[in-house]
Write a protein that holds these residues in place. Sequence first.
Motif, PDB file in Angstrom:
ATOM      1  N   ILE A  66       0.837  -1.185   0.000  1.00  0.00           N
ATOM      2  CA  ILE A  66       0.000   0.000   0.000  1.00  0.00           C
ATOM      3  C   ILE A  66       0.879   1.246   0.000  1.00  0.00           C
ATOM      4  CG2 ILE A  66      -1.755   1.293   1.264  1.00  0.00           C
ATOM      5  CD1 ILE A  66      -2.759  -1.324   0.049  1.00  0.00           C
ATOM      6  N   ARG A  67       0.559   2.172  -0.894  1.00  0.00           N
ATOM      7  CA  ARG A  67       1.291   3.435  -0.934  1.00  0.00           C
ATOM      8  C   ARG A  67       0.786   4.352   0.175  1.00  0.00           C
ATOM      9  NH1 ARG A  67       2.933   4.647  -6.814  1.00  0.00           N
ATOM     10  NH2 ARG A  67       2.776   6.836  -6.245  1.00  0.00           N
ATOM     11  N   GLN A  68       1.709   4.826   0.973  1.00  0.00           N
ATOM     12  CA  GLN A  68       1.334   5.784   2.005  1.00  0.00           C
ATOM     13  C   GLN A  68       0.892   7.094   1.377  1.00  0.00           C
ATOM     14  OE1 GLN A  68       4.342   6.532   4.902  1.00  0.00           O
ATOM     15  NE2 GLN A  68       3.912   4.675   6.051  1.00  0.00           N
ATOM     16  N   LYS A  69       0.004   7.780   2.065  1.00  0.00           N
ATOM     17  CA  LYS A  69      -0.370   9.126   1.662  1.00  0.00           C
ATOM     18  C   LYS A  69       0.608  10.120   2.290  1.00  0.00           C
ATOM     19  CE  LYS A  69      -4.113   7.964  -0.620  1.00  0.00           C
ATOM     20  NZ  LYS A  69      -4.177   8.098  -2.099  1.00  0.00           N
ATOM     21  N   PHE A  70       0.920  11.169   1.543  1.00  0.00           N
ATOM     22  CA  PHE A  70       1.820  12.220   2.017  1.00  0.00           C
ATOM     23  C   PHE A  70       0.991  13.465   2.326  1.00  0.00           C
ATOM     24  CE2 PHE A  70       4.782   9.386   0.189  1.00  0.00           C
ATOM     25  CZ  PHE A  70       6.051   9.706   0.649  1.00  0.00           C
ATOM     26  N   ILE A  71       1.207  14.028   3.510  1.00  0.00           N
ATOM     27  CA  ILE A  71       0.536  15.258   3.913  1.00  0.00           C
ATOM     28  C   ILE A  71       1.631  16.270   4.222  1.00  0.00           C
ATOM     29  CG2 ILE A  71      -1.234  16.274   5.363  1.00  0.00           C
ATOM     30  CD1 ILE A  71      -2.219  13.771   3.911  1.00  0.00           C
ATOM     31  N   VAL A  72       1.758  17.284   3.381  1.00  0.00           N
ATOM     32  CA  VAL A  72       2.859  18.251   3.502  1.00  0.00           C
ATOM     33  C   VAL A  72       2.303  19.623   3.854  1.00  0.00           C
ATOM     34  CG1 VAL A  72       4.837  19.310   2.336  1.00  0.00           C
ATOM     35  CG2 VAL A  72       4.178  16.959   1.778  1.00  0.00           C
ATOM     36  N   ALA A  73       2.826  20.214   4.928  1.00  0.00           N
ATOM     37  CA  ALA A  73       2.399  21.537   5.380  1.00  0.00           C
ATOM     38  C   ALA A  73       3.379  22.594   4.918  1.00  0.00           C
ATOM     39  CB  ALA A  73       2.303  21.561   6.904  1.00  0.00           C
ATOM     40  N   ASN A  74       2.883  23.594   4.196  1.00  0.00           N
ATOM     41  CA  ASN A  74       3.698  24.738   3.779  1.00  0.00           C
ATOM     42  C   ASN A  74       3.185  25.963   4.531  1.00  0.00           C
ATOM     43  OD1 ASN A  74       5.159  26.734   2.520  1.00  0.00           O
ATOM     44  ND2 ASN A  74       4.015  26.643   0.597  1.00  0.00           N
ATOM     45  N   HIS A 103       0.769   5.078   8.802  1.00  0.00           N
ATOM     46  CA  HIS A 103      -0.095   5.043   7.630  1.00  0.00           C
ATOM     47  C   HIS A 103       0.037   6.275   6.735  1.00  0.00           C
ATOM     48  CE1 HIS A 103      -3.006   2.030   9.762  1.00  0.00           C
ATOM     49  NE2 HIS A 103      -1.832   1.510   9.458  1.00  0.00           N
ATOM     50  N   VAL A 104       0.733   7.282   7.198  1.00  0.00           N
ATOM     51  CA  VAL A 104       0.938   8.483   6.396  1.00  0.00           C
ATOM     52  C   VAL A 104       2.355   8.994   6.610  1.00  0.00           C
ATOM     53  CG1 VAL A 104      -1.482   9.247   6.439  1.00  0.00           C
ATOM     54  CG2 VAL A 104       0.093  10.006   8.223  1.00  0.00           C
ATOM     55  N   ASP A 117      -1.424  10.953  -4.572  1.00  0.00           N
ATOM     56  CA  ASP A 117      -0.736  10.276  -3.477  1.00  0.00           C
ATOM     57  C   ASP A 117      -0.644  11.108  -2.215  1.00  0.00           C
ATOM     58  OD1 ASP A 117      -0.082   8.055  -5.193  1.00  0.00           O
ATOM     59  OD2 ASP A 117       1.481   9.317  -6.077  1.00  0.00           O
ATOM     60  N   GLY A 118      -1.028  12.368  -2.286  1.00  0.00           N
ATOM     61  CA  GLY A 118      -0.920  13.217  -1.116  1.00  0.00           C
ATOM     62  C   GLY A 118      -1.392  14.618  -1.413  1.00  0.00           C
ATOM     63  N   ASN A 178      -5.733  12.877   9.277  1.00  0.00           N
ATOM     64  CA  ASN A 178      -6.627  11.764   9.582  1.00  0.00           C
ATOM     65  C   ASN A 178      -7.338  11.262   8.328  1.00  0.00           C
ATOM     66  OD1 ASN A 178      -7.843  10.038  11.673  1.00  0.00           O
ATOM     67  ND2 ASN A 178      -9.762  11.055  11.110  1.00  0.00           N
ATOM     68  N   ALA A 179      -7.681  12.186   7.439  1.00  0.00           N
ATOM     69  CA  ALA A 179      -8.295  11.777   6.160  1.00  0.00           C
ATOM     70  C   ALA A 179      -7.327  10.905   5.372  1.00  0.00           C
ATOM     71  CB  ALA A 179      -8.689  13.007   5.354  1.00  0.00           C
ATOM     72  N   GLY A 180      -6.034  11.253   5.417  1.00  0.00           N
ATOM     73  CA  GLY A 180      -5.027  10.444   4.744  1.00  0.00           C
ATOM     74  C   GLY A 180      -4.887   9.071   5.371  1.00  0.00           C
ATOM     75  N   ILE A 181      -4.947   9.021   6.713  1.00  0.00           N
ATOM     76  CA  ILE A 181      -4.873   7.744   7.417  1.00  0.00           C
ATOM     77  C   ILE A 181      -6.059   6.857   7.041  1.00  0.00           C
ATOM     78  CG2 ILE A 181      -5.025   6.666   9.701  1.00  0.00           C
ATOM     79  CD1 ILE A 181      -3.500   9.113  10.790  1.00  0.00           C
ATOM     80  N   LEU A 182      -7.259   7.436   7.060  1.00  0.00           N
ATOM     81  CA  LEU A 182      -8.464   6.665   6.747  1.00  0.00           C
ATOM     82  C   LEU A 182      -8.445   6.162   5.309  1.00  0.00           C
ATOM     83  CD1 LEU A 182     -11.180   8.828   8.555  1.00  0.00           C
ATOM     84  CD2 LEU A 182     -10.238   6.634   9.278  1.00  0.00           C
ATOM     85  N   GLU A 183      -7.967   6.969   4.382  1.00  0.00           N
ATOM     86  CA  GLU A 183      -7.898   6.539   2.989  1.00  0.00           C
ATOM     87  C   GLU A 183      -6.895   5.402   2.818  1.00  0.00           C
ATOM     88  OE1 GLU A 183      -8.594   5.839  -0.807  1.00  0.00           O
ATOM     89  OE2 GLU A 183      -9.814   7.124   0.496  1.00  0.00           O
ATOM     90  N   THR A 184      -5.760   5.499   3.505  1.00  0.00           N
ATOM     91  CA  THR A 184      -4.781   4.427   3.428  1.00  0.00           C
ATOM     92  C   THR A 184      -5.346   3.137   4.021  1.00  0.00           C
ATOM     93  OG1 THR A 184      -2.980   6.026   3.630  1.00  0.00           O
ATOM     94  CG2 THR A 184      -2.431   3.729   4.048  1.00  0.00           C
ATOM     95  N   GLU A 185      -6.029   3.240   5.149  1.00  0.00           N
ATOM     96  CA  GLU A 185      -6.639   2.066   5.771  1.00  0.00           C
ATOM     97  C   GLU A 185      -7.714   1.472   4.873  1.00  0.00           C
ATOM     98  OE1 GLU A 185      -7.906   3.599   9.525  1.00  0.00           O
ATOM     99  OE2 GLU A 185      -5.979   3.162  10.510  1.00  0.00           O
ATOM    100  N   ALA A 186      -8.461   2.321   4.175  1.00  0.00           N
ATOM    101  CA  ALA A 186      -9.489   1.832   3.252  1.00  0.00           C
ATOM    102  C   ALA A 186      -8.849   1.057   2.108  1.00  0.00           C
ATOM    103  CB  ALA A 186     -10.313   3.001   2.720  1.00  0.00           C
ATOM    104  N   GLU A 187      -7.723   1.545   1.609  1.00  0.00           N
ATOM    105  CA  GLU A 187      -7.010   0.837   0.546  1.00  0.00           C
ATOM    106  C   GLU A 187      -6.495  -0.511   1.032  1.00  0.00           C
ATOM    107  OE1 GLU A 187      -4.048   3.076  -1.483  1.00  0.00           O
ATOM    108  OE2 GLU A 187      -5.360   4.797  -1.835  1.00  0.00           O
TER     109      GLU A 187
END
Length: 266
Positions: free
Chosen positions: A5-13, A39-40, A234-235, A253-262
């Motif tokens: 499973i590809r992890q989701k990336f969450i990047v804060a700028n 998971h992310v 992917d993120g 958390n949305a990224g975590i849930l999407e990864t878990e769904a996958e």
Amino acid sequence: MKTEIRQKFIVANWKMHTTSFEAQQLSKSIVEGIAAPDHVTVVLCPPFPYLPIVGDMLRGSRVALGAQNVYPEAEGAFTGEVSPTMLLDLDCKYVIVGHSERRHKLGESDSFINRKVVCALASGLDVILCVGETLEQRQKGQTEAVLDRQLSTGLAGVRPEVLSHLSVAYEPVWAIGNDEHHATPQQAHDTHLLIREKLSQMIGATWSGELTVYYGGSVEPGNAAAFLGQEGIDGVLIGGASLKADEFLAIVNAGILETEAEMQRT
């Protein structure tokens, strides 16, 4: 055997926001508030002056430190600039290159951005290359041509062996902070397909398929799941919503849930 499973990336700028105290408190709240970090992949990119402060808060956590910009030289007489060597010295892992604000407000050219990409990758940083079209360019049907130019020039001379340290962020400039024009998840999906097709032509289908591609157009807690759920995205690269811990954590958390769904679907 389970499919990887590809992890989701969450990047804060964080752009040019926060004080030293706010940067410390924001990063502390984010580190303490993240659940299931495996998971992310979460990256915080504070302003240059606060890299050491945020780096201290992230040390020992699963949250990575990133920079918003870099100058394409290891050192030298470049007053006011920051080198890849300096970023690595502060434990930065990621750097954003070619952000739309630097392209359109500070006049950075595709060729100059390419120098940054090549230099940062050669130095050992993971590079997030931003690409995207303006409203005028989109209305004129120039989206594909703009992305083609930005990717072709921006990635010129990049060696195949460093591609695993490269990712691409699609920023629809016309949708960032714009109350009248919003990109839909379907529009984001379609444009990401264009980007992957171009990358496939440039570096081959295998590398293109493995490359991480982000969406970065006014993502908020209310729409994050819709964008992260699109195939090929992917993120997300987050601006304003990353300045409030609760909003940013909701996106994580949305990224975590999407990864878990996958994971459940495989």
